[in-house]
Design a protein around this motif. Sequence first.
Motif, PDB file in Angstrom:
ATOM      1  N   GLY A 183      11.624 -16.104 -17.931  1.00  0.00           N
ATOM      2  CA  GLY A 183      12.043 -16.596 -19.234  1.00  0.00           C
ATOM      3  C   GLY A 183      11.784 -18.081 -19.369  1.00  0.00           C
ATOM      4  O   GLY A 183      12.580 -18.802 -19.974  1.00  0.00           O
ATOM      5  N   ILE A 200       7.161 -12.306 -15.709  1.00  0.00           N
ATOM      6  CA  ILE A 200       7.541 -10.994 -16.238  1.00  0.00           C
ATOM      7  C   ILE A 200       7.465 -11.054 -17.751  1.00  0.00           C
ATOM      8  O   ILE A 200       7.854 -12.052 -18.373  1.00  0.00           O
ATOM      9  CB  ILE A 200       8.936 -10.546 -15.760  1.00  0.00           C
ATOM     10  CG1 ILE A 200       9.165  -9.081 -16.146  1.00  0.00           C
ATOM     11  CG2 ILE A 200      10.049 -11.463 -16.275  1.00  0.00           C
ATOM     12  CD1 ILE A 200      10.212  -8.381 -15.315  1.00  0.00           C
ATOM     13  N   HIS A 201       6.934  -9.987 -18.322  1.00  0.00           N
ATOM     14  CA  HIS A 201       6.774  -9.925 -19.781  1.00  0.00           C
ATOM     15  C   HIS A 201       7.313  -8.574 -20.256  1.00  0.00           C
ATOM     16  O   HIS A 201       7.053  -7.547 -19.633  1.00  0.00           O
ATOM     17  CB  HIS A 201       5.289 -10.085 -20.144  1.00  0.00           C
ATOM     18  CG  HIS A 201       5.056 -10.085 -21.620  1.00  0.00           C
ATOM     19  ND1 HIS A 201       5.341 -11.177 -22.420  1.00  0.00           N
ATOM     20  CD2 HIS A 201       4.591  -9.118 -22.458  1.00  0.00           C
ATOM     21  CE1 HIS A 201       5.055 -10.891 -23.684  1.00  0.00           C
ATOM     22  NE2 HIS A 201       4.606  -9.647 -23.727  1.00  0.00           N
ATOM     23  N   ASN A 233      16.939 -12.368 -15.474  1.00  0.00           N
ATOM     24  CA  ASN A 233      15.962 -11.981 -14.448  1.00  0.00           C
ATOM     25  C   ASN A 233      16.125 -12.822 -13.189  1.00  0.00           C
ATOM     26  O   ASN A 233      16.033 -12.307 -12.068  1.00  0.00           O
ATOM     27  CB  ASN A 233      14.540 -12.085 -14.993  1.00  0.00           C
ATOM     28  CG  ASN A 233      14.163 -10.867 -15.797  1.00  0.00           C
ATOM     29  OD1 ASN A 233      13.965  -9.780 -15.247  1.00  0.00           O
ATOM     30  ND2 ASN A 233      14.092 -11.020 -17.117  1.00  0.00           N
ATOM     31  N   MET A 234      16.356 -14.118 -13.384  1.00  0.00           N
ATOM     32  CA  MET A 234      16.653 -14.979 -12.239  1.00  0.00           C
ATOM     33  C   MET A 234      17.849 -14.438 -11.471  1.00  0.00           C
ATOM     34  O   MET A 234      17.843 -14.374 -10.238  1.00  0.00           O
ATOM     35  CB  MET A 234      16.933 -16.402 -12.730  1.00  0.00           C
ATOM     36  CG  MET A 234      17.322 -17.359 -11.628  1.00  0.00           C
ATOM     37  SD  MET A 234      18.316 -18.728 -12.275  1.00  0.00           S
ATOM     38  CE  MET A 234      19.852 -17.872 -12.643  1.00  0.00           C
ATOM     39  N   LEU A 281      15.044  -4.548 -20.602  1.00  0.00           N
ATOM     40  CA  LEU A 281      15.596  -5.568 -19.697  1.00  0.00           C
ATOM     41  C   LEU A 281      16.166  -4.938 -18.420  1.00  0.00           C
ATOM     42  O   LEU A 281      16.014  -5.497 -17.327  1.00  0.00           O
ATOM     43  CB  LEU A 281      16.682  -6.369 -20.431  1.00  0.00           C
ATOM     44  CG  LEU A 281      17.169  -7.637 -19.738  1.00  0.00           C
ATOM     45  CD1 LEU A 281      16.055  -8.671 -19.628  1.00  0.00           C
ATOM     46  CD2 LEU A 281      18.367  -8.244 -20.492  1.00  0.00           C
TER      47      LEU A 281
HETATM   48  C1  GRF Z   1      12.800 -11.541 -20.567  1.00  0.00           C
HETATM   49  O1  GRF Z   1      12.744 -10.537 -21.548  1.00  0.00           O
HETATM   50  C2  GRF Z   1      11.449 -11.729 -19.949  1.00  0.00           C
HETATM   51  O2  GRF Z   1      10.688 -10.566 -19.902  1.00  0.00           O
HETATM   52  C3  GRF Z   1      10.799 -12.731 -20.892  1.00  0.00           C
HETATM   53  O3  GRF Z   1      11.843 -13.582 -21.286  1.00  0.00           O
HETATM   54  C4  GRF Z   1      13.088 -12.906 -21.166  1.00  0.00           C
HETATM   55  C5  GRF Z   1      13.943 -13.742 -20.276  1.00  0.00           C
HETATM   56  O4  GRF Z   1      15.249 -13.249 -20.170  1.00  0.00           O
HETATM   57  N1  GRF Z   1       9.709 -13.398 -20.234  1.00  0.00           N
HETATM   58  P1  GRF Z   1      16.199 -13.823 -19.063  1.00  0.00           P
HETATM   59  O5  GRF Z   1      16.295 -15.329 -19.279  1.00  0.00           O
HETATM   60  O6  GRF Z   1      15.615 -13.481 -17.726  1.00  0.00           O
HETATM   61  O7  GRF Z   1      17.517 -13.158 -19.291  1.00  0.00           O
END
Ligand code: GRF
Length: 213
Positions: free
Chosen positions: A87, A107-108, A13-14, A170
């Motif tokens: 995350g 984000i969830h 996500n980052m 994702l």
């Molecule tokens: C993602 O599924 C987000 O929704 C949750 O933790 C995960 C983090 O994944 N909070 P990443 O490190 O961004 O790949």
Amino acid sequence: MKIAILVSGRGSNMQAILDACADPSFPAEVAVVISNIAGAPALDRAVEAGVAAVTIAHKDFSDRVSFDQRVTEEIKAAGCELVVLAGFMRLLSEEFCETWRDRLINIHPSLLPSFKGLDVHARMIAAGVRFGGCTVHYVRHEMDTGPIIVQAAVPVHPGDDADALAQRILEQEHVIYPLAVKWIAEGRVRISGETVKVSGAHAPENALINFQD
Ligand code: GRF
């Protein structure tokens, strides 16, 4: 708008936000990435993107509040106005949530308020839900609560396992998180009571993404 991203793991996500910020017309820049875990893959990705990457190991602190205070110092030193949890696998203290109230987002991977907490994909499959999704929300102290900014929905297909569903969700996380950051940086997002209004925004039409206009 300068933003700080807090991570603990792989940082996809980052990465989606860093990629969005690479466009000169994007209204935000990542000023610092902070990990509570030394060696988290997200840190390498941040360095690769030329962003300051800092480890503040929670293990080095005797209590949650002093760790959180150190994180706040780092965010302030970088001049950030928005804190983005991507995350970040650590509960934040009430004090931290108040310091950054309405300037802290998460984000969830579920359609909140359903399926708060961990192992959400396996729990969704076990519950037999027909749709899953993801939520970007402002953070309140209680875990996975706070005013919802935007959600995206995806179907749960027969035969999905937790990994397949996680992957489908994702992909949508990577769409809506940069969108939410953009809208906040553009000043479109207003919190009223404990709900959010987003003014004059657009979302991709080929996905089931929703926000209140
Ligand atoms: C993602 O599924 C987000 O929704 C949750 O933790 C995960 C983090 O994944 N909070 P990443 O490190 O961004 O790949």
